[in-house]
Design a protein around this motif. Sequence first.
Motif, PDB file in Angstrom:
ATOM      1  N   ASN A  40      93.761  17.668 -25.914  1.00 20.00           N
ATOM      2  CA  ASN A  40      94.487  18.093 -24.710  1.00 20.00           C
ATOM      3  C   ASN A  40      93.490  18.115 -23.564  1.00 20.00           C
ATOM      4  OD1 ASN A  40      97.260  19.557 -25.711  1.00 20.00           O
ATOM      5  ND2 ASN A  40      95.638  19.749 -27.222  1.00 20.00           N
ATOM      6  N   TYR A  75      96.832  29.495 -22.853  1.00 20.24           N
ATOM      7  CA  TYR A  75      97.904  28.494 -22.904  1.00 20.24           C
ATOM      8  C   TYR A  75      97.913  27.790 -24.255  1.00 20.24           C
ATOM      9  CZ  TYR A  75      98.163  23.409 -23.109  1.00 20.24           C
ATOM     10  OH  TYR A  75      98.306  22.127 -23.573  1.00 20.24           O
ATOM     11  N   TYR A  76      96.751  27.383 -24.700  1.00 23.88           N
ATOM     12  CA  TYR A  76      96.642  26.602 -25.939  1.00 23.88           C
ATOM     13  C   TYR A  76      96.989  27.440 -27.163  1.00 23.88           C
ATOM     14  CZ  TYR A  76      94.297  24.079 -29.740  1.00 23.88           C
ATOM     15  OH  TYR A  76      94.005  23.450 -30.926  1.00 23.88           O
ATOM     16  N   VAL A 105      99.050  22.616 -12.276  1.00 23.28           N
ATOM     17  CA  VAL A 105      98.611  22.333 -13.648  1.00 23.28           C
ATOM     18  C   VAL A 105      99.039  20.926 -14.068  1.00 23.28           C
ATOM     19  CG1 VAL A 105      98.780  22.992 -16.080  1.00 23.28           C
ATOM     20  CG2 VAL A 105      98.740  24.762 -14.328  1.00 23.28           C
ATOM     21  N   THR A 106      98.107  20.206 -14.697  1.00 22.52           N
ATOM     22  CA  THR A 106      98.411  18.922 -15.326  1.00 22.52           C
ATOM     23  C   THR A 106      97.772  18.904 -16.709  1.00 22.52           C
ATOM     24  OG1 THR A 106      98.641  17.619 -13.297  1.00 22.52           O
ATOM     25  CG2 THR A 106      97.954  16.440 -15.258  1.00 22.52           C
ATOM     26  N   ILE A 107      98.528  18.426 -17.707  1.00 20.47           N
ATOM     27  CA  ILE A 107      98.022  18.335 -19.083  1.00 20.47           C
ATOM     28  C   ILE A 107      98.305  16.926 -19.592  1.00 20.47           C
ATOM     29  CG2 ILE A 107      98.149  19.247 -21.432  1.00 20.47           C
ATOM     30  CD1 ILE A 107      99.330  21.841 -20.122  1.00 20.47           C
ATOM     31  N   THR A 118     103.156  18.067 -16.082  1.00 15.48           N
ATOM     32  CA  THR A 118     102.627  18.484 -14.787  1.00 15.48           C
ATOM     33  C   THR A 118     103.591  19.431 -14.094  1.00 15.48           C
ATOM     34  OG1 THR A 118     101.685  17.718 -12.681  1.00 15.48           O
ATOM     35  CG2 THR A 118     103.637  16.551 -13.484  1.00 15.48           C
ATOM     36  N   VAL A 169      93.278  19.416 -19.787  1.00 14.28           N
ATOM     37  CA  VAL A 169      93.940  20.266 -18.799  1.00 14.28           C
ATOM     38  C   VAL A 169      93.184  20.183 -17.472  1.00 14.28           C
ATOM     39  CG1 VAL A 169      94.701  22.596 -18.239  1.00 14.28           C
ATOM     40  CG2 VAL A 169      94.695  21.822 -20.637  1.00 14.28           C
ATOM     41  N   THR A 170      93.927  19.988 -16.388  1.00  9.71           N
ATOM     42  CA  THR A 170      93.345  19.993 -15.052  1.00  9.71           C
ATOM     43  C   THR A 170      94.054  21.045 -14.207  1.00  9.71           C
ATOM     44  OG1 THR A 170      92.809  17.634 -15.144  1.00  9.71           O
ATOM     45  CG2 THR A 170      92.876  18.651 -12.967  1.00  9.71           C
ATOM     46  N   ILE A 187      99.070  30.257 -17.910  1.00 10.45           N
ATOM     47  CA  ILE A 187      98.123  29.355 -17.235  1.00 10.45           C
ATOM     48  C   ILE A 187      98.407  29.200 -15.747  1.00 10.45           C
ATOM     49  CG2 ILE A 187      99.409  27.225 -17.733  1.00 10.45           C
ATOM     50  CD1 ILE A 187      96.649  25.899 -18.272  1.00 10.45           C
ATOM     51  N   VAL A 225      93.000  29.036 -19.753  1.00  9.31           N
ATOM     52  CA  VAL A 225      93.338  27.769 -20.392  1.00  9.31           C
ATOM     53  C   VAL A 225      93.443  27.956 -21.907  1.00  9.31           C
ATOM     54  CG1 VAL A 225      92.550  25.407 -20.870  1.00  9.31           C
ATOM     55  CG2 VAL A 225      92.359  26.345 -18.553  1.00  9.31           C
ATOM     56  N   GLU A 238      87.871  18.505 -16.071  1.00  6.70           N
ATOM     57  CA  GLU A 238      88.829  18.690 -17.168  1.00  6.70           C
ATOM     58  C   GLU A 238      88.407  19.807 -18.117  1.00  6.70           C
ATOM     59  OE1 GLU A 238      90.670  14.229 -17.864  1.00  6.70           O
ATOM     60  OE2 GLU A 238      88.832  14.795 -18.928  1.00  6.70           O
TER      61      GLU A 238
END
Length: 401
Positions: free
Chosen positions: A192, A106-107, A167-169, A161, A194-195, A87, A103, A204
């Motif tokens: 979740n 990542y998940y 990345v911030t989750i 973060t 994600v930003t 990500i 994204v 988001e």
Amino acid sequence: MMGLFSQAGSHIRAKARGYTEDDSAPVDTEPDDTSILDENEGSIITSLISQLRVGMDLSRVTFPTFVLEPRSMLERITDFMSHPDLIFGAEHCNDPEERFIRVLQYYLAGWHIKPKGVKKPYNPILGEFFRCRYDYEDGTQGFYIAEQVSHHPPISAFFYTSPANGVTIIGELKPKSKFLGNSVSTTMEGENRVTLLGAKDDGEYIITMPNMYARGILFGKMVLELGDTCIAKNEKHGMYCDLEFKTKGFFSGTYNAISGRIRRKSSEVGEISGRWSHIMDFKDAKTGQKRVLFDAVKDGQHICPKWVAPEEEQEPNESRRLWRDLTTAIALKDMEAATAAKSAVEDAQREERRQREEKGVKHVPRFFKLLDGRWMPDLPSDSQDAAKIQEWIWPASAPKT
């Protein structure tokens, strides 16, 4: 939860029908997906199952210690931060469709991580928290904090973060388990969020969770499965994906299969297929070309290490210190000591709840606050300053007694 019934089912069937260990394992599961209980442990499980009723909510049921994975659910959530390369840098992709796919990578890469055997992590107690730091090879860092913000219903809030990597989750996990007769279902409510800090105009990316099932606990083949559909979406660009975690059919199919279709508004972007425990592919709808999203067999071992403070430097309600005696006893296979250690933590939680009720006070989470139905981190003013984030998670004045 899942480990309890999968192991119990194999033991009960083996005793009741004279099955061998070879008979109890489904054909295309991994060798360490199942295990057999010894005589004493099986007797405890048999007694426990006899008390259950179809449709029963299992959130208040206390389970034996020998089915536990030696870590808290708050720590287990970090599995989704194990492959950051998937990500990092996504905000630099000019195509919003490609950012969406990154994204999803990542998940999807977080599901293959599991302990040997089928186990369940510790149920966090109210006020428990887990925190860690990631020191990446390029000198950048990531920070993670999770806290049990509610006990009834159980809610785990988490925040990750990496300011330098954009990345911030943020998210919550709200598991609800029910006994269904020959299976146990765990509905994984929560999401979740994600930003991508370098592409804030995207807003988001929201992803929900699949449900979990322990099948065949009394008869038939025993197996743990992810099932049903979760949704990934980015409303700003009209990106959506319905991800189906497929449970195996009675006569056909395979375990751990996944499929999904990515669309942008009414246009087809591509499809996802494969097995979350092995290889997952993306096929482009325009070109027909396929590419690997994640290869758990090849790359699954390359898990990014996390730094956690030594237990003696942790606070009393910090996960590894809180459950230290239980974890030690499990490692020593001393189930009597493990049961005593688990009971000590749970008894202390009940006493704290009784004292709060007597005083008429409510528990106030330390790191999170409820805003418009979402649990959000109570961050310092500059939430993209790594030094300030670290000081917020590890304040110099925090008690260590």
